[in-house]
Design a protein around this motif. Structure first.
Motif, PDB file in Angstrom:
ATOM      1  N   GLN A  30       0.806  -1.214   0.000  1.00 51.94           N
ATOM      2  CA  GLN A  30       0.000   0.000   0.000  1.00 51.94           C
ATOM      3  C   GLN A  30       0.840   1.265   0.000  1.00 51.94           C
ATOM      4  OE1 GLN A  30      -2.539  -0.403   3.374  1.00 51.94           O
ATOM      5  NE2 GLN A  30      -3.831  -1.998   2.448  1.00 51.94           N
ATOM      6  N   GLN A  31       2.095   1.209   0.425  1.00 56.95           N
ATOM      7  CA  GLN A  31       2.969   2.374   0.475  1.00 56.95           C
ATOM      8  C   GLN A  31       3.745   2.505  -0.833  1.00 56.95           C
ATOM      9  OE1 GLN A  31       5.454   1.946   3.869  1.00 56.95           O
ATOM     10  NE2 GLN A  31       3.795   2.249   5.348  1.00 56.95           N
ATOM     11  N   PRO A  32       4.118   3.726  -1.201  1.00 56.99           N
ATOM     12  CA  PRO A  32       4.931   3.906  -2.424  1.00 56.99           C
ATOM     13  C   PRO A  32       6.250   3.174  -2.313  1.00 56.99           C
ATOM     14  CG  PRO A  32       4.037   6.004  -1.654  1.00 56.99           C
ATOM     15  CD  PRO A  32       3.773   4.995  -0.570  1.00 56.99           C
ATOM     16  N   ALA A  33       6.597   2.473  -3.357  1.00 55.93           N
ATOM     17  CA  ALA A  33       7.843   1.716  -3.353  1.00 55.93           C
ATOM     18  C   ALA A  33       9.038   2.652  -3.468  1.00 55.93           C
ATOM     19  CB  ALA A  33       7.859   0.712  -4.513  1.00 55.93           C
ATOM     20  N   PRO A  34      10.111   2.404  -2.703  1.00 60.10           N
ATOM     21  CA  PRO A  34      11.302   3.251  -2.816  1.00 60.10           C
ATOM     22  C   PRO A  34      11.969   3.083  -4.173  1.00 60.10           C
ATOM     23  CG  PRO A  34      11.748   1.355  -1.419  1.00 60.10           C
ATOM     24  CD  PRO A  34      10.270   1.332  -1.720  1.00 60.10           C
ATOM     25  N   ALA A  35      12.697   4.103  -4.563  1.00 61.24           N
ATOM     26  CA  ALA A  35      13.398   4.056  -5.848  1.00 61.24           C
ATOM     27  C   ALA A  35      14.422   2.934  -5.838  1.00 61.24           C
ATOM     28  CB  ALA A  35      14.068   5.392  -6.141  1.00 61.24           C
ATOM     29  N   ALA A  36      14.487   2.184  -6.968  1.00 62.07           N
ATOM     30  CA  ALA A  36      15.372   1.028  -7.020  1.00 62.07           C
ATOM     31  C   ALA A  36      16.835   1.436  -6.994  1.00 62.07           C
ATOM     32  CB  ALA A  36      15.070   0.209  -8.279  1.00 62.07           C
ATOM     33  N   ASP A  37      17.171   2.565  -7.620  1.00 60.09           N
ATOM     34  CA  ASP A  37      18.563   3.001  -7.696  1.00 60.09           C
ATOM     35  C   ASP A  37      18.872   4.082  -6.667  1.00 60.09           C
ATOM     36  OD1 ASP A  37      18.155   5.327 -10.503  1.00 60.09           O
ATOM     37  OD2 ASP A  37      16.880   4.825  -8.784  1.00 60.09           O
ATOM     38  N   PHE A  38      18.110   4.150  -5.592  1.00 53.34           N
ATOM     39  CA  PHE A  38      18.321   5.205  -4.587  1.00 53.34           C
ATOM     40  C   PHE A  38      19.492   4.853  -3.677  1.00 53.34           C
ATOM     41  CE2 PHE A  38      17.237   8.662  -1.899  1.00 53.34           C
ATOM     42  CZ  PHE A  38      17.500   8.220  -0.611  1.00 53.34           C
TER      43      PHE A  38
END
Length: 323
Positions: A251-259
């Motif tokens: 339900q929460q926004p997924a973190p950036a993969a390349d962060f």
């Protein structure tokens, strides 16, 4: 009161005010007189003979510095506070220029044998610095730099070893208290290891209570069945908790993969919202002049970490400065 909001220009204003206060006690006029009947040959600005030099030069300049610093200490809360249409720092700039104008005019004139002392010249220098720092504090980049920056080392935000015990601490292989090694006061022959998994209190087995039969020592068969049921119930609870966590994460926004975590500073005070409820009450505030660690990215928002370990969502990331 936010001391980190002060800039180098504010420090110059405060230093000039201190110098101006010291100059008021130094000789302002000196008399070229020799002989035993001359008496006192110098006087400072606090002498009533020099009125109105004290209020128009020294006290007005000190008041100008006080108004500017009070405005800075109040920060964003005083942006809309005005007196006769001007903010406190704007009144301070006007007073500093007026005090400098009065000091320059006081250097003119004079009588034969009477000259200006070190107090007069030091006052002019202090007022030049004060007026310049007050007027150019928000225009010159060098004066807009924060006076104090407490950027911590990047390794300070993470525990050594990624959260694992440091060498030499309890829990390290080969140290007392680690799995498979006896703790202080424990019999080495009773260390908890896979070899003793079937012993009472071993890994994966409950410690028997007083009066409870011990496995392998003549307990009824139904005890083993109860243990199997308890293990199945624990596995079901773990599976339910795992599914609930996965549903919440979806339900929460997924973190950036390349962060990758980075340090940043904000141009103005901004609020941090809770991680699990972005519309909830703020959990902290970010202030200019301090470096914060961005640990996660959620769309255009960042998850920032404060010095005490508190984490929250920064929705407004416009104008931030990356470290």
């Amino acid at each position: 009161m936010n001391l980190r909001a002060l800039t180098k220009g504010d420090a110059a204003v405060a230093g000039a005010a201190v110098l101006l206060f010291i100059a008021s006690f130094l000789p302002y006029w000196t008399v070229d007189c020799k002989g035993k009947y001359c008496g006192d040959t110098s006087t400072n600005a606090w002498d009533s003979v020099l009125f109105p030099v004290l209020p128009s030069v020294f006290l007005l300049g000190i008041l100008a510095a006080a108004l500017i610093l009070v405005q800075r200490f109040q920060g964003q809360a005083a942006v809309n506070r005005q007196i006769l249409g001007l903010r406190l720092d704007q009144w301070g700039i006007a007073f500093s220029v007026a005090a400098l104008w009065a000091a320059l005019w006081s250097l003119g004139g004079g009588l034969e044998g009477i000259g200006h002392g070190i107090g007069a010249w030091l006052a002019v220098i202090a007022l030049i610095v004060l007026a310049g720092a007050a007027a150019g504090g928000q225009l010159i980049p060098a004066l807009k730099t924060p006076l104090v920056t407490d950027r911590p080392a990047a390794t300070a935000a993470f525990p050594p070893g990624g959260g694992y015990p440091a060498p030499g601490q309890p829990g390290q292989p080969g140290q007392p208290g680690h799995y498979g090694y006896p703790g202080p006061g424990q019999d080495p022959n009773q260390a908890q290891s896979p070899a003793f998994a079937g012993q009472p209190g071993g890994y994966g087995y409950p410690t028997p209570q007083a009066g409870q039969p011990v496995p392998g020592q003549g307990q009824p068969q139904d005890v083993a069945a109860q243990q199997a049921q308890a293990a199945a119930a624990q596995a079901a609870e773990a599976e339910a908790a795992r599914q609930a966590a996965a549903q919440q994460a979806a339900q929460q926004p997924a973190p950036a993969a390349d962060f990758a975590p980075f340090w940043f500073a904000v141009p103005a005070p901004r609020q941090l919202a809770p991680k699990d409820n972005p519309v909830g009450a703020p959990v902290g505030e970010l202030v200019p002049g301090t470096w914060y660690l961005a640990v996660e990215q959620r769309g255009t928002a960042l998850v920032a970490q404060l010095q005490d370990g508190t984490q929250g969502v920064l929705a407004d990331t416009s104008g931030i400065q990356r470290g």
